[in-house]
Design a protein around this motif. Structure first.
Motif, mmCIF file in Angstrom:
data_model
loop_
_atom_site.group_PDB
_atom_site.id
_atom_site.type_symbol
_atom_site.label_atom_id
_atom_site.label_comp_id
_atom_site.label_asym_id
_atom_site.label_seq_id
_atom_site.Cartn_x
_atom_site.Cartn_y
_atom_site.Cartn_z
ATOM 1 N N PRO A 28 58.320 183.124 35.950
ATOM 2 C CA PRO A 28 58.471 182.160 34.854
ATOM 3 C C PRO A 28 58.585 180.748 35.394
ATOM 4 O O PRO A 28 58.643 180.543 36.593
ATOM 5 N N LYS A 84 66.003 181.625 21.487
ATOM 6 C CA LYS A 84 65.640 180.823 22.649
ATOM 7 C C LYS A 84 64.288 181.156 23.254
ATOM 8 O O LYS A 84 63.820 180.434 24.134
ATOM 9 N N PRO A 90 58.962 180.988 28.678
ATOM 10 C CA PRO A 90 58.760 182.162 29.529
ATOM 11 C C PRO A 90 60.031 182.619 30.248
ATOM 12 O O PRO A 90 60.101 183.767 30.701
ATOM 13 N N MET A 91 61.028 181.739 30.324
ATOM 14 C CA MET A 91 62.289 182.123 30.972
ATOM 15 C C MET A 91 63.079 183.126 30.140
ATOM 16 O O MET A 91 63.975 183.787 30.647
ATOM 17 N N VAL A 92 62.793 183.216 28.851
ATOM 18 C CA VAL A 92 63.549 184.111 27.974
ATOM 19 C C VAL A 92 62.634 185.253 27.540
ATOM 20 O O VAL A 92 61.672 185.041 26.802
ATOM 21 N N GLN A 93 62.926 186.431 28.003
ATOM 22 C CA GLN A 93 62.139 187.637 27.760
ATOM 23 C C GLN A 93 60.644 187.387 27.892
ATOM 24 O O GLN A 93 59.821 187.929 27.130
ATOM 25 N N GLY A 94 60.290 186.583 28.864
ATOM 26 C CA GLY A 94 58.878 186.334 29.126
ATOM 27 C C GLY A 94 58.175 185.592 28.006
ATOM 28 O O GLY A 94 56.952 185.560 27.960
ATOM 29 N N ALA A 126 58.316 186.457 24.892
ATOM 30 C CA ALA A 126 58.001 187.377 23.792
ATOM 31 C C ALA A 126 58.766 186.955 22.549
ATOM 32 O O ALA A 126 59.939 186.586 22.621
ATOM 33 N N PRO A 182 53.595 186.926 25.536
ATOM 34 C CA PRO A 182 52.942 188.229 25.742
ATOM 35 C C PRO A 182 52.838 189.037 24.453
ATOM 36 O O PRO A 182 52.367 190.157 24.473
ATOM 37 N N LEU A 235 58.345 190.960 20.990
ATOM 38 C CA LEU A 235 59.244 191.678 21.888
ATOM 39 C C LEU A 235 59.222 193.163 21.556
ATOM 40 O O LEU A 235 59.153 193.534 20.390
#
Lengths: 511, 83
Positions: free
Chosen positions: A278, A303, A324-328, A330, A360, A363
């Motif tokens: 990320p 977030k 991207p830092m938070v669950q990629g 999603a 992506p 989630l």
């Protein structure tokens, strides 16, 4: 005959109203780390701009006069007209009296003047004394009828949670476009600790029940958190500086202090070469918008999505970006809710949106399913396909799945600009390979090697330049061109927004 | 996430994973000294390697997971003792 004496009496009564609920109550307000409503108006409004209405309202006379528990009027914030008011906690804890209320006047005037509303909520609302005084029960009503709901469609409404609010004031705070509360000196809940204790037998402190940790960070019921009351006002000013006076006007333009042709070299280095790593999407945003400055809305909730107001060449834009830092990156339930709210806000006030995508998809997993991410995600989709304000898409990296479909409206402004790091598809490659090629993988002499071979074949298809050649994406751009290109495109859509001023129609049943 | 006060200047700091995923790499062990924002573990989630960082400086007290352990959102994966 001279009316001088009566005029003198008016002046005396107006001065009397300045005493609010009396010195003792004012002192207690200060001890709780809070300002009085008049101090708040002074701090927020341009000096001397308050034209107060209803200062003479109150009960009692001589030394026992108690003003109404609300102060409000017409004012200016950074030169812009607003209707503003707030409960006076020093008078009966800011609780409401029956009958025609002052805050209703503020809202009616906002409707007639077509100007923004700022409500500085304080107090716990209804008071059982009212029933005693009245002498009979009354069916609960909304003292402002549908005023707030109408106003929500026409002028910006800002809600400040300035004290411990419950009941009426807490519910009114929800009827706003954006809300803020200070960290330690305010709470927002449906009902406070005494009512909770009686109702469910639970002992809990005010901060634990409705402090900013809960209302901002856990539930997202209040959008922003402030360090203190003064920071609340700073944020209110910033929010209002990005909003038009009403839906019949465009958001305010400001002379830019940043070059429109700025091409930042750093944009080439932010996205890592390793696609599993990320990076800070806020860095990307800051290098594109004017002066690297953005005002984030609801930063502590949902977030996986960043939503912010910023400017491009002096024009207000709504920035949405995957994190991207938070669950990629999603998209989950809270992120989807934030998407809905922010897009509707921008659409209503004619603020064009730029969406930086690295997503992506929705989630996955049991937490996502239990929280209804599917329905909430499709509500975001429904919102995207109902807005009419221009929506531009910059595909920074991943753009997969229906989660990513929510980021652009291809039946309208179909301008999807991909960076060389962009990669897109219906489903991510890895998941798809296992599903589609399971038999041939299992049948192979070396299944792991077979899987890798298939993945590598498909990975070669991942380059956005292949898609560009087939016109599967409108363009692949040098990341450094992002700012100048967006500015040029937004310049063109400026005019078009002028044709569409006024309230936005809403129809249909959302998922 | 704030810790409880234990003793005069020490506080136990909980380190949690923000997202559901599985632990991919653990980069520290109990006793290690870390600075704020140091990467303590890497979580694999949604095909991404997401760092779990120290919220403050301190010494690693306990590590509750192993590599490949699945974790839920907001699950506590380690604790630090602040300096």
């Amino acid at each position: 005959m001279s009316w001088k004496e009566e005029v003198g009496e008016i002046a005396r009564r107006r001065a009397r109203a300045l005493n609010l609920g009396g010195e003792e109550r004012i002192r207690r307000q200060h001890e709780a780390g809070r300002h009085t409503v008049r101090e708040r108006l002074d701090a927020l409004l341009d000096p001397g701009s308050l034209v107060e209405f209803g200062a003479l309202v109150g009960e009692g006379d001589a030394g026992r006069f108690l003003p109404a528990g609300y102060v409000g009027g017409l004012g200016r914030i950074d030169g812009r007209d607003v209707m503003i008011g707030g409960e006076d906690f020093t008078v009966r804890g800011g609780s409401e009296r029956d009958g025609r209320t002052k805050d209703r006047l503020m809202l009616e005037l906002a409707r007639e003047f077509r100007v923004p509303v700022v409500q500085l909520h304080d107090g716990a609302g209804g008071n059982i004394e009212n029933t005693l005084r009245r002498g009979y029960m009354q069916i609960p009503t909304w003292s402002n009828d549908g005023l707030e709901v109408d106003l929500l469609a026409t002028v910006p409404i800002v809600a400040g949670v300035m004290g411990s609010i419950a009941g009426g004031p807490a519910t009114r705070a929800m009827l706003s476009h954006w809300s803020v509360m200070p960290k330690h000196s305010a709470e927002c809940f449906i009902a406070g600790p005494p009512v909770v204790k009686r109702a469910i037998g639970l002992d809990i402190s005010k901060q634990d029940l409705g402090g900013s940790q809960v209302a901002v960070r856990s539930s997202g019921v209040i959008d922003n958190e402030a360090e203190d009351e003064l920071d609340c006002f700073r944020q209110m000013r910033e929010f209002l500086s990005c909003m038009p006076r009403n839906v019949w006007e465009l958001p305010p333009y400001r002379q830019p202090t940043d070059r429109p042709d700025r091409r930042d070299e750093d944009l080439l280095d932010i996205v890592p070469g390793n696609r599993r790593q990320p990076y800070d999407m806020r860095k990307v945003i800051r290098k594109v918008v004017d002066d690297g400055h953005m005002f984030e809305i609801r930063p502590f909730h949902g977030k996986c999505l960043i939503t912010a107001l910023a400017r491009l060449n002096g024009h207000v834009v709504g920035v949405m970006a995957s994190n991207p830092m938070v669950q990629g990156g999603a998209l989950d339930g809270p992120g989807a809710d934030k998407h809905v709210h922010f897009m509707e806000l921008c659409d209503q006030f004619h603020i064009p949106i730029v969406y930086f995508v690295d997503c992506p998809g929705f989630l996955v997993g049991p937490d996502a399913e239990r929280s209804g991410a599917l329905r909430r995600g499709m509500r975001a989709f429904w919102t995207t396909f109902s807005i009419t304000v221009p929506l531009l898409q910059v595909i920074v990296r991943r753009c997969y799945g229906v989660g990513s479909v929510t980021t652009s409206r291809t039946d309208r402004l179909r301008l999807r600009l991909a960076w060389p790091s962009g990669e897109f598809g219906g489903i991510p490659i890895e998941g798809g390979v296992d599903a589609a090629f399971r038999r041939s993988i299992e049948a192979a002499p070396d299944p792991q090697a077979k899987r890798i071979e298939i993945e590598e074949t498909i990975a070669r298809l991942r380059s956005p330049l292949l898609a560009a050649q087939a016109f599967g994406v409108e363009d692949v751009i040098d990341p450094r061109e992002t700012r100048p290109l967006l500015i040029r495109l937004l310049e063109v859509v400026q005019k078009k927004r002028e044709y569409a001023l006024g309230p936005k129609a809403r129809a249909g049943v959302r998922p | 996430m704030n810790g409880d006060r234990e003793g005069e200047a020490m506080a136990v700091i909980k380190v949690s994973s923000e997202t559901a995923g599985s632990i991919w790499q653990i980069l520290v062990k109990p006793g290690d000294s870390v600075a704020a924002d140091d990467v303590l573990m890497i979580l694999e989630s949604m095909k991404m390697e997401i760092p779990i960082t120290a919220p403050a400086a301190g010494r690693v007290a306990e590590v509750f997971v192993n590599e490949k352990t699945p974790v839920g959102a907001d699950e506590v994966v380690a604790t630090l003792i602040s300096d």
